[in-house]
Design an enzyme around this catalytic site. Structure first.
Site, PDB file in Angstrom:
ATOM      1  N   LYS A 268       0.816  -1.219   0.000  1.00 28.49           N
ATOM      2  CA  LYS A 268       0.000   0.000   0.000  1.00 28.49           C
ATOM      3  C   LYS A 268       0.853   1.274   0.000  1.00 28.49           C
ATOM      4  O   LYS A 268       0.344   2.350  -0.297  1.00 28.49           O
ATOM      5  CB  LYS A 268      -0.967   0.002   1.177  1.00 28.49           C
ATOM      6  CG  LYS A 268      -2.076  -1.023   1.021  1.00 28.49           C
ATOM      7  CD  LYS A 268      -3.151  -0.852   2.073  1.00 28.49           C
ATOM      8  CE  LYS A 268      -4.285  -1.845   1.876  1.00 28.49           C
ATOM      9  NZ  LYS A 268      -3.893  -3.256   2.131  1.00 28.49           N
TER      10      LYS A 268
HETATM   11  C1  LIG Z   1      -4.478  -4.361   1.448  1.00 27.14           C
HETATM   12  C2  LIG Z   1      -3.750  -5.650   1.412  1.00 27.14           C
HETATM   13  C3  LIG Z   1      -4.122  -6.721   0.566  1.00 27.14           C
HETATM   14  C4  LIG Z   1      -5.365  -6.670  -0.314  1.00 27.14           C
HETATM   15  O1  LIG Z   1      -5.272  -5.760  -1.350  1.00 27.14           O
HETATM   16  P1  LIG Z   1      -6.586  -5.234  -2.097  1.00 27.14           P
HETATM   17  O2  LIG Z   1      -6.127  -4.219  -3.052  1.00 27.14           O
HETATM   18  O3  LIG Z   1      -7.466  -4.668  -1.011  1.00 27.14           O
HETATM   19  O4  LIG Z   1      -7.236  -6.412  -2.734  1.00 27.14           O
HETATM   20  C5  LIG Z   1      -3.335  -7.868   0.535  1.00 27.14           C
HETATM   21  N1  LIG Z   1      -2.249  -7.980   1.319  1.00 27.14           N
HETATM   22  C6  LIG Z   1      -1.863  -6.993   2.155  1.00 27.14           C
HETATM   23  C7  LIG Z   1      -0.663  -7.198   3.008  1.00 27.14           C
HETATM   24  C8  LIG Z   1      -2.585  -5.803   2.240  1.00 27.14           C
HETATM   25  O5  LIG Z   1      -2.194  -4.840   3.090  1.00 27.14           O
END
Ligand SMILES: *Cc1c(COP(=O)(O)O)cnc(C)c1O
Length: 433
Positions: free
Chosen positions: A107
């Site tokens: 993210k």
């Molecule tokens: C947010 C997140 C996900 C999922 O991603 P999306 O875009 O919401 O599908 C998977 N793994 C981790 C570690 C995350 O922080």
């Protein structure tokens, strides 16, 4: 470029408005009106290009009409100042490690890009923008670090007291500067409700310029397409004839949707795999054509504990609501905590590679779905040390915490404690602004 709402009940907006507003007035998600193709020559040269150059080329297709090229190039370069390596785990299986950013999770990419793009649009304006973000852990840390020190923006992170891990808490309560942590005596849902109420409160909105850094924001989700090109480019260096299949650990489906955008821009990925934990409404939709969102259940891959994926409507829109073409591009699998845990242990024993619980789902789904003649890449969305306790329980071995991650724990925690009460939250916001 104009952006339209997936609900089609409100008018199109500029990039600036889509970024500042986040959600369309009809509650739909913004989509770019066109998705530009990259020329064949780009795909011929891509394996010799570095991540920044690739991302700048892709970014110009989306944002080139709305931001001067030198500024856009700088935004992209600032966002991708860390490596995103492709590593071989075993024959035909590769991992793209998305966790080399400041908070060790993918993210970071979207959060940093959004911070810089929002700043580009508002920094010359008089009034500071207040970003409100509710977090169960990972989003708050990525947003806080992405926005740290960014001109013209102040971030308020709301989190449930005692319900995030120590490392996560340290990542957004020790930063200072333009980041304020609000420690709410309640649950994550309470935090989210406080934020939602703030956006609906007329008095607050007349006095403060509020926005969200939610993952539905186009400036957070679109930049996630950059690294799919980089993954493919790296794979081509090893095997120029590879038929690439990419497996994405999925919750709100933002990361997967960005991959689908990359494919729509011409990236020659064969197909995608969505990896779910027990929260598998998306898998169910692919199998049956019925979409039935529901409350999430708790799992050890908790960043994927989503019962009503917010980007589902973007996928429907991208494929004109045609279930058949969607299932032609995506298949999905789901895994229990026990399967995830076993996989973390066995993979470390057999290959030496340490997975985190989310990456483990991606790896499992790839092993299950990869066909003869295909080469598989799965995305590792978080560093295993972010989920130290879980990973140690699965492997029975200690996990070393990288120095930069441990460094957050050295700094002093500062938070403002709040009861779960909207009028007090509102007062605090006005007082702190
Ligand atoms: C947010 C997140 C996900 C999922 O991603 P999306 O875009 O919401 O599908 C998977 N793994 C981790 C570690 C995350 O922080």
């Amino acid at each position: 470029m104009r952006y339209y709402s997936t609900q089609k009940q409100s008018s199109t907006v500029s990039l600036k408005e889509a970024v500042v507003k986040g959600l369309a007035p009809d509650r739909g998600l913004y989509m770019p009106e066109t998705i530009g193709q990259l020329p064949t020559s780009f795909y011929k040269e891509i394996s010799g290009m570095n991540l920044t150059t690739i991302a700048q080329t892709v970014a110009r297709k989306f944002f080139g009409e709305d931001i001067p090229q030198d500024e856009l190039d700088t935004i992209v370069a600032d966002t991708l100042s860390f490596a995103i390596p492709l590593r071989k785990v075993e024959e035909n299986i590769w991992v793209l490690e998305l966790f080399h950013g400041p908070t060790f999770a993918f993210k970071d990419v979207g959060a940093r890009f959004m911070a810089r793009m929002l700043s580009h649009f508002v920094k010359k304006e008089q009034e500071e923008v207040k970003v409100l973000v509710a977090t169960s852990g990972d989003t708050g840390s990525a947003v806080a670090n992405g926005f740290l020190g960014v001109e013209g923006i102040h971030v308020f992170v709301l989190y449930p007291s005692g319900k995030v891990s120590d490392i996560q808490e340290a990542q957004f309560t020790t930063l200072g500067k333009n980041i304020t942590a609000l420690e709410v005596d309640g649950t994550f849902d309470d935090c989210q409700a406080l934020v939602k109420n703030a956006f609906m409160d007329e008095e607050l909105n007349s006095q403060l310029r509020l926005t969200s850094a939610n993952s539905i924001n186009v400036a957070r989700f679109l930049p996630q397409s950059f690294y799919y090109f980089h993954a493919w480019a790296q794979l081509m260096r090893h095997n120029p004839a590879a038929k690439a299949v990419i497996s994405v650990p999925s919750g709100n489906l933002g990361n997967l949707t960005a991959g689908l955008f990359a494919k729509r821009m011409g990236l020659p990925v064969e197909r995608f795999i969505a990896a779910n934990n027990r929260n598998d409404v998306f898998r169910e939709y692919l199998l049956t054509g019925n979409y039935s969102p529901r409350s999430s259940v708790q799992t050890i891959a908790n960043a994927m504990d989503v019962g009503a994926p917010s980007n589902f409507d973007r996928i429907l829109d991208l494929y004109g609501h045609d279930h058949r073409t969607i299932t032609g591009d995506i298949t999905a699998y789901r895994y229990s905590d026990e399967e995830i845990c076993n996989t973390i242990r066995v993979t470390q024993q057999q290959t030496g590679y340490l997975l985190d619980p989310h990456g483990a789902c991606g790896y499992l789904a790839l092993k299950e779905g990869l066909q003869p003649g295909e080469s598989g890449i799965f995305l590792a969305t978080a560093h295993p040390a972010k989920f130290k306790e879980t990973v140690e329980e699965c492997t029975g071995k200690p996990v070393t915490i990288p120095e930069d991650l441990a460094a957050f724990m050295q700094n002093k925690k500062e938070s403002i404690e709040l009861p779960n009460d909207f009028s007090l939250f509102k007062k605090a916001l006005l007082r702190l602004s």
